[in-house]
Design a protein around this motif. Structure first.
Motif, short mmCIF file in Angstrom:
data_model
loop_
_atom_site.label_atom_id
_atom_site.label_comp_id
_atom_site.label_asym_id
_atom_site.label_seq_id
_atom_site.Cartn_x
_atom_site.Cartn_y
_atom_site.Cartn_z
N TYR A 27 25.74 25.93 146.76
CA TYR A 27 25.86 27.08 146.35
C TYR A 27 26.93 27.27 145.22
O TYR A 27 27.81 26.37 145.21
CB TYR A 27 25.92 28.41 147.69
CG TYR A 27 24.92 28.21 148.63
CD1 TYR A 27 23.87 28.99 148.27
CD2 TYR A 27 25.06 27.45 149.60
CE1 TYR A 27 22.93 29.19 149.55
CE2 TYR A 27 24.20 27.44 150.65
CZ TYR A 27 22.82 28.37 150.44
OH TYR A 27 21.86 28.20 151.42
N LEU A 28 26.68 28.18 144.47
CA LEU A 28 27.74 28.47 143.50
C LEU A 28 28.31 30.03 143.60
O LEU A 28 27.37 31.03 143.55
CB LEU A 28 26.99 28.31 141.99
CG LEU A 28 26.43 27.01 141.75
CD1 LEU A 28 25.89 27.11 140.29
CD2 LEU A 28 27.54 25.97 141.67
N ALA A 29 29.40 30.25 143.70
CA ALA A 29 30.14 31.53 143.97
C ALA A 29 31.00 31.86 142.86
O ALA A 29 31.59 31.06 142.38
CB ALA A 29 30.87 31.73 145.30
N VAL A 30 30.88 33.09 142.17
CA VAL A 30 31.33 33.30 140.92
C VAL A 30 32.55 34.32 141.38
O VAL A 30 32.17 35.58 141.95
CB VAL A 30 30.44 33.82 139.82
CG1 VAL A 30 31.28 34.31 138.62
CG2 VAL A 30 29.25 32.59 139.76
N PHE A 31 33.73 34.14 140.90
CA PHE A 31 34.80 35.12 141.00
C PHE A 31 35.32 35.58 139.66
O PHE A 31 35.82 34.54 138.87
CB PHE A 31 35.90 34.26 141.93
CG PHE A 31 35.65 34.04 143.40
CD1 PHE A 31 35.76 35.16 144.55
CD2 PHE A 31 34.90 33.07 143.57
CE1 PHE A 31 35.39 34.79 145.71
CE2 PHE A 31 34.61 32.60 144.91
CZ PHE A 31 34.74 33.51 146.07
N GLU A 32 35.38 36.81 139.43
CA GLU A 32 36.03 37.11 138.20
C GLU A 32 37.42 36.96 138.53
O GLU A 32 38.18 37.48 139.24
CB GLU A 32 35.46 38.63 137.81
CG GLU A 32 34.00 38.66 137.44
CD GLU A 32 33.57 39.98 137.10
OE1 GLU A 32 33.62 40.26 135.74
OE2 GLU A 32 33.22 40.75 138.10
N ARG A 33 38.19 36.84 137.06
CA ARG A 33 39.57 36.70 137.20
C ARG A 33 40.38 38.07 137.49
O ARG A 33 41.43 37.94 137.93
CB ARG A 33 39.95 36.09 135.83
CG ARG A 33 41.47 35.59 135.93
CD ARG A 33 41.90 34.60 134.51
NE ARG A 33 42.39 35.52 134.12
CZ ARG A 33 42.92 35.53 132.69
NH1 ARG A 33 42.75 34.11 132.13
NH2 ARG A 33 43.58 36.34 132.14
N GLU A 34 39.71 38.95 137.02
CA GLU A 34 40.33 40.29 137.28
C GLU A 34 40.29 40.71 138.85
O GLU A 34 41.28 41.36 139.21
CB GLU A 34 39.73 41.30 136.43
CG GLU A 34 38.30 41.90 137.00
CD GLU A 34 37.92 43.15 136.05
OE1 GLU A 34 38.05 44.18 136.52
OE2 GLU A 34 37.27 42.81 135.16
N ARG A 69 35.32 25.60 138.61
CA ARG A 69 35.44 25.48 137.31
C ARG A 69 35.81 27.11 136.66
O ARG A 69 35.28 27.97 137.36
CB ARG A 69 33.93 25.00 136.65
CG ARG A 69 33.50 23.78 137.29
CD ARG A 69 32.19 23.09 136.64
NE ARG A 69 31.14 24.13 136.78
CZ ARG A 69 30.63 23.89 138.24
NH1 ARG A 69 30.95 22.93 138.81
NH2 ARG A 69 29.56 24.47 138.65
N TYR A 70 36.57 26.96 135.66
CA TYR A 70 36.95 28.13 135.11
C TYR A 70 36.09 28.26 133.67
O TYR A 70 36.21 27.60 132.97
CB TYR A 70 38.51 28.25 134.76
CG TYR A 70 38.87 29.57 134.32
CD1 TYR A 70 38.93 30.97 134.93
CD2 TYR A 70 39.22 29.68 132.69
CE1 TYR A 70 39.17 32.03 134.39
CE2 TYR A 70 39.57 30.84 132.30
CZ TYR A 70 39.56 31.81 132.98
OH TYR A 70 39.74 33.09 132.19
N SER A 71 35.74 29.54 133.53
CA SER A 71 34.95 29.68 132.34
C SER A 71 35.79 30.81 131.45
O SER A 71 35.93 32.08 131.84
CB SER A 71 33.52 30.26 132.19
OG SER A 71 33.23 30.76 131.23
N ALA A 72 36.09 30.53 130.12
CA ALA A 72 37.02 31.42 129.41
C ALA A 72 36.24 32.50 129.13
O ALA A 72 36.48 33.73 128.65
CB ALA A 72 37.87 30.65 128.28
N ALA A 73 35.11 32.03 128.62
CA ALA A 73 33.79 33.13 127.90
C ALA A 73 33.79 34.15 128.94
O ALA A 73 33.66 35.43 128.65
CB ALA A 73 32.82 32.35 127.75
#
Length: 161
Positions: A27-34, A69-73
């Motif tokens: 699974y892929l969990a996406v966490f926003e930096r804010e 992994r971090y995505s700057a975009a």
């Protein structure tokens, strides 16, 4: 401004979304930096996470973190999770139920054994009765014995005159 929303929390950390990974159990969990820092994400107890809100992660499962992994975009962290194990929760009630069922089985086994012994005893009695019947048939019935005695008596009386 959130790209994914803030309705889901994993381990008390706001998660934008969870998607299925490329392979089974991934699974892929996406966490926003804010809403989450790398330290917050690493602090989540992934072996038994507390999930609040609608999520496709299977409830009661533990996970291992394969990659972050971090995505700057998108200013977000993507956490790759792999299913580690399934937690069954508190099984104390089931243990009592299993013990009760085992006791019932032992009781039924005892009943079956007693019935088998009774059946063997009855079969022995039947066999003994069959042997008695056979012996009586071979020696003759009571009527046949009586007839033989009467014939012998007549013969004895007739021979004596």
């Amino acid at each position: 401004m959130s790209l994914y929303g803030d309705q889901l929390q994993i381990g008390g950390v706001t998660c934008g979304l969870v998607m299925r990974g490329g392979s089974n159990g991934t699974y892929l969990a996406v966490f926003e930096r804010e809403f989450a820092s790398l330290e917050d994400i690493e602090a989540i107890q992934w072996d038994k996470p507390d999930i609040q809100g609608a999520c496709i992660l299977p409830v009661g499962y533990g996970f291992t973190v394969a990659d972050i992994r971090y995505s700057a975009a998108t200013r977000s962290y993507t956490v790759e999770l792999q299913v580690a194990r399934q937690y069954l929760g508190d099984v104390a009630g089931y243990e009592a139920q299993v013990t009760e069922l085992e006791n019932q089985v032992a009781e039924k086994d005892g009943t079956i054994q007693a019935q088998a012994q009774e059946l063997a005893s009855q079969e022995a009695a039947i066999q003994s009765q069959q042997q008695t019947i056979q012996a009586l048939e071979e020696s003759g019935t009571a009527q046949q014995v009586e007839e033989k005695l009467e014939t012998a008596y007549r013969e004895g009386v007739e021979s004596n005159g």
